[in-house]
Design a protein around this motif. Structure first.
Motif, PDB file in Angstrom:
ATOM      1  N   MET A  35      59.932  22.704  64.312  1.00 46.19           N
ATOM      2  CA  MET A  35      60.877  22.534  65.419  1.00 46.19           C
ATOM      3  C   MET A  35      61.985  23.568  65.301  1.00 46.19           C
ATOM      4  N   SER A  36      62.339  24.210  66.404  1.00 41.84           N
ATOM      5  CA  SER A  36      63.383  25.232  66.392  1.00 41.84           C
ATOM      6  C   SER A  36      64.745  24.595  66.255  1.00 41.84           C
ATOM      7  N   ALA A  37      65.735  25.439  65.869  1.00 39.60           N
ATOM      8  CA  ALA A  37      67.112  24.935  65.725  1.00 39.60           C
ATOM      9  C   ALA A  37      67.621  24.388  67.045  1.00 39.60           C
ATOM     10  N   SER A  38      67.312  25.080  68.169  1.00 38.53           N
ATOM     11  CA  SER A  38      67.791  24.622  69.467  1.00 38.53           C
ATOM     12  C   SER A  38      67.164  23.287  69.837  1.00 38.53           C
ATOM     13  N   SER A  39      65.877  23.099  69.481  1.00 39.41           N
ATOM     14  CA  SER A  39      65.211  21.830  69.755  1.00 39.41           C
ATOM     15  C   SER A  39      65.835  20.711  68.936  1.00 39.41           C
ATOM     16  N   GLN A  40      66.152  21.032  67.672  1.00 38.29           N
ATOM     17  CA  GLN A  40      66.807  20.040  66.826  1.00 38.29           C
ATOM     18  C   GLN A  40      68.168  19.663  67.384  1.00 38.29           C
ATOM     19  N   ASP A  41      68.918  20.655  67.853  1.00 38.64           N
ATOM     20  CA  ASP A  41      70.237  20.395  68.428  1.00 38.64           C
ATOM     21  C   ASP A  41      70.116  19.517  69.662  1.00 38.64           C
ATOM     22  N   PHE A  42      69.154  19.814  70.520  1.00 40.29           N
ATOM     23  CA  PHE A  42      68.979  19.029  71.739  1.00 40.29           C
ATOM     24  C   PHE A  42      68.603  17.595  71.404  1.00 40.29           C
ATOM     25  N   ALA A  43      67.715  17.421  70.428  1.00 40.45           N
ATOM     26  CA  ALA A  43      67.316  16.073  70.016  1.00 40.45           C
ATOM     27  C   ALA A  43      68.508  15.290  69.477  1.00 40.45           C
ATOM     28  N   ALA A  44      69.365  15.957  68.706  1.00 39.21           N
ATOM     29  CA  ALA A  44      70.553  15.297  68.171  1.00 39.21           C
ATOM     30  C   ALA A  44      71.493  14.867  69.293  1.00 39.21           C
ATOM     31  N   VAL A  45      71.670  15.734  70.275  1.00 35.46           N
ATOM     32  CA  VAL A  45      72.535  15.419  71.413  1.00 35.46           C
ATOM     33  C   VAL A  45      71.985  14.223  72.179  1.00 35.46           C
ATOM     34  N   GLU A  46      70.687  14.194  72.402  1.00 34.31           N
ATOM     35  CA  GLU A  46      70.085  13.085  73.134  1.00 34.31           C
ATOM     36  C   GLU A  46      70.189  11.785  72.352  1.00 34.31           C
ATOM     37  N   ARG A  47      69.984  11.845  71.040  1.00 36.41           N
ATOM     38  CA  ARG A  47      70.176  10.643  70.227  1.00 36.41           C
ATOM     39  C   ARG A  47      71.628  10.193  70.297  1.00 36.41           C
ATOM     40  N   GLY A  48      72.538  11.167  70.249  1.00 34.41           N
ATOM     41  CA  GLY A  48      73.957  10.833  70.322  1.00 34.41           C
ATOM     42  C   GLY A  48      74.341  10.244  71.655  1.00 34.41           C
ATOM     43  N   ARG A  49      73.769  10.769  72.736  1.00 34.31           N
ATOM     44  CA  ARG A  49      74.045  10.217  74.068  1.00 34.31           C
ATOM     45  C   ARG A  49      73.606   8.748  74.122  1.00 34.31           C
ATOM     46  N   TYR A  50      72.431   8.490  73.589  1.00 32.16           N
ATOM     47  CA  TYR A  50      71.891   7.126  73.600  1.00 32.16           C
ATOM     48  C   TYR A  50      72.785   6.187  72.784  1.00 32.16           C
ATOM     49  N   LEU A  51      73.182   6.638  71.592  1.00 37.51           N
ATOM     50  CA  LEU A  51      74.031   5.802  70.745  1.00 37.51           C
ATOM     51  C   LEU A  51      75.417   5.608  71.349  1.00 37.51           C
ATOM     52  N   ALA A  52      75.946   6.628  72.014  1.00 33.00           N
ATOM     53  CA  ALA A  52      77.248   6.492  72.677  1.00 33.00           C
ATOM     54  C   ALA A  52      77.170   5.458  73.796  1.00 33.00           C
ATOM     55  N   ASN A  53      76.031   5.425  74.498  1.00 33.87           N
ATOM     56  CA  ASN A  53      75.836   4.383  75.508  1.00 33.87           C
ATOM     57  C   ASN A  53      75.715   3.012  74.857  1.00 33.87           C
ATOM     58  N   ALA A  54      74.954   2.940  73.760  1.00 31.10           N
ATOM     59  CA  ALA A  54      74.815   1.672  73.050  1.00 31.10           C
ATOM     60  C   ALA A  54      76.163   1.171  72.555  1.00 31.10           C
ATOM     61  N   ALA A  55      77.029   2.091  72.165  1.00 29.43           N
ATOM     62  CA  ALA A  55      78.359   1.737  71.668  1.00 29.43           C
ATOM     63  C   ALA A  55      79.367   1.507  72.786  1.00 29.43           C
ATOM     64  N   ASP A  56      78.952   1.725  74.029  1.00 30.72           N
ATOM     65  CA  ASP A  56      79.807   1.470  75.196  1.00 30.72           C
ATOM     66  C   ASP A  56      81.118   2.258  75.139  1.00 30.72           C
ATOM     67  N   CYS A  57      81.024   3.499  74.692  1.00 27.43           N
ATOM     68  CA  CYS A  57      82.224   4.335  74.581  1.00 27.43           C
ATOM     69  C   CYS A  57      82.931   4.501  75.921  1.00 27.43           C
ATOM     70  N   GLY A  58      82.146   4.578  76.997  1.00 31.44           N
ATOM     71  CA  GLY A  58      82.740   4.823  78.304  1.00 31.44           C
ATOM     72  C   GLY A  58      83.663   3.728  78.783  1.00 31.44           C
ATOM     73  N   SER A  59      83.396   2.467  78.408  1.00 29.22           N
ATOM     74  CA  SER A  59      84.225   1.369  78.903  1.00 29.22           C
ATOM     75  C   SER A  59      85.676   1.503  78.462  1.00 29.22           C
ATOM     76  N   CYS A  60      85.886   1.846  77.211  1.00 25.88           N
ATOM     77  CA  CYS A  60      87.261   1.921  76.692  1.00 25.88           C
ATOM     78  C   CYS A  60      87.902   3.285  76.913  1.00 25.88           C
ATOM     79  N   HIS A  61      87.112   4.329  76.829  1.00 18.74           N
ATOM     80  CA  HIS A  61      87.686   5.673  76.820  1.00 18.74           C
ATOM     81  C   HIS A  61      87.693   6.357  78.182  1.00 18.74           C
ATOM     82  N   THR A  62      87.355   5.620  79.235  1.00 19.28           N
ATOM     83  CA  THR A  62      87.388   6.191  80.582  1.00 19.28           C
ATOM     84  C   THR A  62      88.164   5.268  81.507  1.00 19.28           C
TER      85      THR A  62
END
Length: 387
Positions: free
Chosen positions: A1-28
């Protein structure tokens, strides 16, 4: 897997976890720039204001290192070394792994930076002395990542991780001590905050006893099921968090929650028969057209009052609030119709509000009667929030 692919996968995992953590409710702020902070958060000790977590380097977290971000989320210590208050639910986020947190940071680094300086410290003296959190942490904070229980299924453990960790369900649904710490002996057995009741979400003989795993999963995913519809704070959770999770993860959360037994309900309360008769008359005039004479409502649209968790709970706050102020239920991709209940506070006096609340809570539940004084106080609290 390329570095860019790894970065994209990390971002997508982070997006999912940020949704699971409901960051938007408090910080928006509703209608504001995503994650730019500035939203007031009511606590029993005063109002806090959520910080800017966009990658702006001056007013957000753009200049933070990954280590500083990890310490903030999982240990509750800011970049400047001061302690965070548990309104930022680090006691729950501590269950996430270092990689989880690093992925969330990778995602947050991709959102649009917003220059928005926020002053979070608005608690009165001496509560504004953050060093006091050192003692609080010794009492109520247990660091450490989530560890699966080998005796349970993979699905159960995934649900436990989501509920206990990023989902931080207990931050709202677990009763608190006088110091604001979780009463761990009563985990997930209900609490009242910000003018809403977060009901007992344990299973067994609690208010969710009639709900199946599929009922609970449907509610978390769509905001509606055959019994209830999400509004208020839970409507936000569904809208910004649980509706964005995968079906297997939602099913896992429901599986875990349905495996937690809570306390047995208290004996049926005795309400004044004249009050019940007055409440029945109000219900027939104003409520029965939507909720039906038998309280069953309309599946997936109008809540079933005989099975709604907030009806059969000790604290009448949510019932009173909805009668007085009305409520807008959440609309999601799978349930795009979010019916609203009109306000009746303008039409009913405090005695009538108390009567119909008592009727609903006793005719279809075993909850204590509601006094006229309780209705008056809730009306005043709603007016204070509006002003």
């Amino acid at each position: 897997m390329s570095a860019s692919s790894q970065d994209f996968a990390a971002v997508e995992r982070g997006r999912y976890l940020a949704n699971a953590a409901d960051c938007g409710s408090c910080h928006t702020i509703p209608g504001g720039r995503p994650l730019a902070g500035g939203r007031p958060i009511e606590t029993p000790f005063g109002v806090l204001v959520s910080p800017n977590i966009t990658p702006d380097r001056e007013t957000g977290i753009g200049a933070w290192s990954d280590q500083e971000f990890d310490v903030a989320l999982r240990e509750g210590i800011r970049r400047d070394g001061k302690h965070l208050y548990p309104a930022m639910p680090y006691p729950y986020f501590a269950r996430m792994s270092r990689q989880d947190v690093k992925d969330i940071r990778a995602y947050l680094s991709t959102v649009a930076p917003v220059h928005n300086a926020v002053v979070s410290d608005r608690l009165p003296f001496p509560l504004n002395i953050r060093a006091a959190m050192i003692a609080w942490n010794r009492l109520y904070f247990t660091p450490g990542e989530f560890h699966a229980q080998p005796s349970k299924s993979e699905e159960w453990n995934r649900g436990a991780y989501l509920v206990q960790g990023p989902g931080h369900c207990g931050a709202c649904h677990t009763p608190k001590t006088i110091l604001g710490g979780d009463k761990t002996s009563a985990s997930l057995q209900g609490y009242t905050l910000q003018g809403w009741v977060a009901p007992d979400i344990t299973s067994g003989d609690g208010p969710l006893a009639p709900w199946s795993v599929d009922d609970l999963a449907q509610y978390l995913k769509t905001g509606h099921n055959r019994f209830a519809a999400a509004a208020g704070l839970m409507g936000e959770v569904v809208d910004l968090s649980t509706s964005k999770l995968s079906d297997p993860d939602i099913k896992a959360m429901a599986t875990y929650l349905k495996d937690i037994n809570g306390p047995k309900p208290s004996a049926e309360s005795s309400a004044d028969q004249k009050v019940l008769a007055a409440g029945a008359a109000v219900y027939q005039d104003l409520c029965s057209a939507c909720h039906k004479s038998d309280g069953k409502g309309v599946p997936n649209l109008i809540p079933d009052l005989s099975q709604a968790a907030t009806v059969n709970t000790g604290d009448p706050t949510t019932v009173l609030r909805v009668i007085l102020q009305g409520a807008q239920t959440v609309a999601t991709d799978r349930e795009p119709t979010g019916p609203a209940m009109p306000a009746f506070g303008w039409q009913l006096n405090d005695a009538q509000v108390a009567a119909v609340a008592t009727y609903i809570r006793n005719h279809w539940g075993k909850a204590p009667p509601v006094s006229e004084d309780q209705a008056k106080k809730e009306r005043e609290a709603l007016q204070a929030r509006t002003n």
